[in-house]
Design an enzyme around this catalytic site. Structure first.
Site, PDB file in Angstrom:
ATOM      1  N   GLU A  71      -5.460  -8.618   0.896  1.00 29.46           N
ATOM      2  CA  GLU A  71      -6.119  -8.301   2.175  1.00 29.46           C
ATOM      3  C   GLU A  71      -7.581  -7.992   1.927  1.00 29.46           C
ATOM      4  OE1 GLU A  71      -4.514  -5.081   4.624  1.00 29.46           O
ATOM      5  OE2 GLU A  71      -2.466  -5.709   4.146  1.00 29.46           O
ATOM      6  N   GLU A  90       0.791  -1.229   0.000  1.00 28.75           N
ATOM      7  CA  GLU A  90       0.000   0.000   0.000  1.00 28.75           C
ATOM      8  C   GLU A  90       0.830   1.290   0.000  1.00 28.75           C
ATOM      9  OE1 GLU A  90      -2.823  -0.208   3.228  1.00 28.75           O
ATOM     10  OE2 GLU A  90      -3.951  -1.804   2.266  1.00 28.75           O
TER      11      GLU A  90
HETATM   12  C1  GBH Z   1      -4.432  -2.143   5.532  1.00 35.23           C
HETATM   13  O1  GBH Z   1      -4.428  -0.764   5.399  1.00 35.23           O
HETATM   14  C2  GBH Z   1      -3.069  -2.499   6.021  1.00 35.23           C
HETATM   15  O2  GBH Z   1      -2.273  -3.069   5.014  1.00 35.23           O
HETATM   16  C3  GBH Z   1      -3.069  -3.363   7.232  1.00 35.23           C
HETATM   17  O3  GBH Z   1      -1.801  -3.350   7.804  1.00 35.23           O
HETATM   18  C4  GBH Z   1      -4.161  -2.900   8.167  1.00 35.23           C
HETATM   19  O4  GBH Z   1      -4.091  -3.526   9.414  1.00 35.23           O
HETATM   20  C5  GBH Z   1      -5.466  -3.178   7.497  1.00 35.23           C
HETATM   21  O5  GBH Z   1      -5.521  -2.596   6.235  1.00 35.23           O
HETATM   22  C6  GBH Z   1      -6.693  -2.759   8.290  1.00 35.23           C
HETATM   23  O6  GBH Z   1      -6.734  -1.375   8.450  1.00 35.23           O
HETATM   24  O7  GBH Z   1      -8.871   8.247   2.472  1.00 35.23           O
HETATM   25  O8  GBH Z   1      -8.537   8.636   4.826  1.00 35.23           O
HETATM   26  O9  GBH Z   1     -10.533   7.510   4.036  1.00 35.23           O
HETATM   27  C7  GBH Z   1      -5.584  -0.046   5.545  1.00 35.23           C
HETATM   28  C8  GBH Z   1      -6.171   0.421   4.249  1.00 35.23           C
HETATM   29  C9  GBH Z   1      -6.554   2.305   2.976  1.00 35.23           C
HETATM   30  C10 GBH Z   1      -7.862   1.966   4.957  1.00 35.23           C
HETATM   31  C11 GBH Z   1      -7.009   3.708   2.933  1.00 35.23           C
HETATM   32  C12 GBH Z   1      -8.288   3.397   4.912  1.00 35.23           C
HETATM   33  C13 GBH Z   1      -8.898   5.137   3.347  1.00 35.23           C
HETATM   34  C14 GBH Z   1      -8.249   6.250   4.057  1.00 35.23           C
HETATM   35  N1  GBH Z   1      -6.590   1.785   4.300  1.00 35.23           N
HETATM   36  N2  GBH Z   1      -8.299   3.843   3.554  1.00 35.23           N
HETATM   37  S1  GBH Z   1      -9.104   7.754   3.819  1.00 35.23           S
END
Ligand code: GBH
Length: 449
Positions: A355, A171
């Site tokens: 994931e 990511e």
């Molecule tokens: C993943 O990231 C991770 O890889 C993992 O480590 C983590 O534990 C898991 O997911 C659960 O959270 O534009 O501010 O609304 C999280 C993925 C991607 C979630 C971006 C929030 C939107 C942010 N994230 N997303 S926002």
């Protein structure tokens, strides 16, 4: 509630990989042991106000000491594969010198997984940058991309033959945006102009690493993991449609276009006028190195409307199902994104969902954790994967996030994504109902001729 995909589902095929995933900083603990150096997440979580309840990764799931039991646990779930990450600050110091003890930890862990017949999916960078590199500018410094390539060189030489699939970055959107623009993640810097620079250096590091991984570990597959988000428009108005488009450019195309089209989407600069990614000649060629697979992480959709200028703002729908994170449960988004990417990118590599999963705060009652919402979540998202596969998308596998409850970054230990419950006082692991039913399904699938 059950876990029982329909008879014609892709999930019933034995060659469709079903696994679970974790990441080093979220589970290992042991941050001062065997020569491990500080990471940006140690620094960030030690800074008051950055992580909920002041939680840190100091102990986490104590996986560094309990890895053997955790390998047994994985084996008892009958999963085909396991996605883990390597902690860069465990294996290499500021002069590029290998740390034997750190490397040996991963060698024995990977051997243990292989001995159980598990496919090993290894991420090199799941956000725990060595602090010594942040002190030199982190991902804003082009040199970090070359240090990442050195790290990939060392790991692929040392671990060759033990890894089925390498993933360079997890990511990069989160590293660049949450780390350098919004500051919600380490290193907690907050300037929107930094984000495109950090992104470019992250992707450059990826592109430099790809041929190195291939050369040193020719039997493995090489890929990268992107988080993808579905943006939907609040109304049919042209302005809201444009807002939803820009949301997806910012979340998806920002990462996928350089990788798959060797281009930076120009719409990005409508959102961030004057942003300069610092691209040098040849960089996009490096970044666009062919991939054996693409890992995608999907969690939810974001409904947006126009901000009246050149951007989008969230318009959260009322009355929808949400998880412990407050994230909307929206399986259709996964299906739409997969089918959309298949159309947008003619050279889309085979996909793994690296994931998908949800947080819930179900507790242990009489030795049992009944996580029915998670079962329903998994069933519906796997149905979305199946629909996309039947529409022609080449999808090879799916990893549940996560194997066990762990350090959920800025939300600490309060948010629980595991299919296995962790009691942090005793480090006792308890299979939630979802884990039990997935294990049962996989045992039956294996037994079929
Ligand atoms: C993943 O990231 C991770 O890889 C993992 O480590 C983590 O534990 C898991 O997911 C659960 O959270 O534009 O501010 O609304 C999280 C993925 C991607 C979630 C971006 C929030 C939107 C942010 N994230 N997303 S926002």
């Amino acid at each position: 509630h059950s876990f029982s995909p329909p008879a014609d589902s892709i999930l019933r095929r034995k060659d469709f990989l079903l696994g679970t995933a974790t990441a080093s900083y979220q589970i290992e603990g042991a941050i001062h042991e065997d020569g491990r150096l500080p990471s940006i997440w140690d620094t960030f979580s030690a800074t008051p106000g950055k992580v909920l309840n002041g939680d840190t990764g100091e102990f986490a799931c104590d996986h560094y000491h309990r890895w053997q039991a955790d390998v047994e646990l994985l084996s008892s779930l009958n999963v085909d594969g396991y996605r883990l990450s390597i902690a860069w600050p465990r294996v290499m110091d500021e002069n590029g010198k290998p740390n034997r003890k750190g490397i040996d930890f991963y060698k024995t862990l990977l051997d243990g997984l292989k001995a159980k017949g598990l496919k090993t999916f290894v991420t090199l960078y799941h956000w725990d940058l060595p602090q010594y590199l942040e002190d030199r500018g982190g991902w804003l410094n082009r040199d970090t991309a070359y240090r990442f390539a050195d790290y990939a060189e060392l790991m692929s030489r040392e671990l060759a033959g033990k890894v089925d699939a390498w993933m360079t970055l997890n990511e990069p959107w989160c590293s660049a945006f949450l780390g350098y623009a919004s500051g919600h993640h380490a290193p907690g810097r907050t300037n929107i102009r930094y984000a495109p620079q950090a992104m470019h250096h992250l992707l450059l590091g990826h592109g430099l690493a790809v041929p190195i991984l291939r050369k040193n570990d020719p039997g493995s597959q090489v890929g990268i993991v992107a988080n993808v988000g579905r943006g939907t428009a609040n109304t049919d108005s042209a302005a809201d449609q444009r807002a939803a488009h820009l949301f997806e450019v910012q979340h998806n195309a920002w990462v996928l276009d350089p990788l798959l089209k060797k281009q930076i989407p120009q719409d990005l600069f409508e959102l961030w006028p004057g942003a300069e990614p610092l691209v040098l000649e040849g960089d996009l060629e490096t970044i666009g190195a062919p991939l054996d697979f693409l890992g995608l992480n999907y969690y939810f959709r974001t409904n947006v409307k126009s901000d009246g200028a050149h951007g989008f703002v969230e318009a959260p729908p009322a009355g929808v199902e949400r998880t412990q994170m407050g994230w909307e449960v929206y399986p259709l988004g996964l299906q739409e994104l997969l089918i959309g990417f298949h159309k947008t990118y003619p050279n889309l590599p085979p996909i793994y969902i690296t994931e998908n999963g949800m947080a819930s705060d179900d507790q242990v009652v009489d030795g049992e954790v009944i996580d029915n919402q998670r079962l329903s979540f998994l069933n519906r998202h796997l149905a979305a994967v199946d629909t996309a596969a039947k529409a022609g998308v080449d999808i090879r596998g799916y990893f549940i996030w996560s194997l066990m409850d762990n350090f959920e970054w800025a939300f600490g230990y309060e948010r629980r994504f595991g299919i296995v419950h962790v009691d942090y006082q005793t480090q006792k692991r308890t299979l939630k109902r979802s884990a039990q039913l997935v294990a049962k399904f996989l045992a039956d699938r294996r037994a079929q001729s």
